[in-house]
Design a protein around this motif. Structure first.
Motif: not given
Length: 205
Positions: A44-58, A79-84, A114-119
């Protein structure tokens, strides 16, 4: 205006952990395997890390799409965001199945990414996609490490992580096809350091 509303809705759902998957979870066709309490907590902790990664990806993709200069670049990022978003839903579902919870710091993770992506988008499309390609490469490595860390009998979680890794590889290839530049090595090292901090904290919080 409609696009802004849609992006705001996606942001709220990403932070709240209420994502809608367009594709069924790869875990659907895999039977649950009994795990001990310690194993469940670890997975569950590993998947929480993966979930955070997907929050960051969005957040990254939304920030990058917002400042991308070419319409085709913006379309590829969206399109990539929709798949993520599928990954976001799959990982959240698996966390619930294991009796875990998402990270309490999701709003913070989202805002920073979001700030990193915009930059990155402001630097121009070649560097925008360079950042995307390197991000996806590091995510692939991260997911490979998680596959090695999972209990061998937990095929249900493994199916989700393998599908996520395959999508990340496609997104990296797409970024390269769209003309991604090569990031300087110091930038790659800084990204790895930031990722290490995020994964360490998200595993616990």
């Amino acid at each position: 205006m409609d696009r802004l509303i849609a992006e705001f809705d996606r942001a709220l759902r990403a932070v709240a952990g209420i994502a809608r998957a367009e594709r069924p979870s790869p875990a659907t066709a895999v039977a649950e395997t009994p795990l001990g309490d310690a194993q469940k907590a670890h997975v569950a902790a590993l998947m929480r890390v993966n979930h955070v990664g997907e929050v960051c990806a969005q957040a990254l993709y939304q920030g990058q799409a917002l400042t991308a200069r070419r319409p085709e670049s913006r379309g590829a990022l969206e399109q990539a965001a929709r798949e993520e978003e599928d990954h976001l839903a799959w990982s959240a579902e698996r966390i619930r199945e294991l009796g875990g919870r998402p990270s309490l710091l999701n709003p913070l993770w989202y805002a920073g990414a979001f700030a990193i992506g915009a930059a990155a988008g402001l630097l121009g499309d070649r560097w925008n996609f360079a950042f995307l390609a390197e991000t996806e490469r590091q995510v692939e490595e991260h997911l490979t490490g998680h596959l090695e860390a999972l209990p061998p009998e937990d095929q249900r979680t493994r199916a989700v992580v393998e599908a996520m890794r395959a999508d990340e590889a496609r997104h990296r290839a797409s970024a390269l096809d769209l003309g991604a530049a090569e990031l300087p090595e110091p930038a790659k090292r800084a990204m790895r350091l930031a990722s290490r901090v995020m994964t360490t904290v998200a595993y616990r919080v």
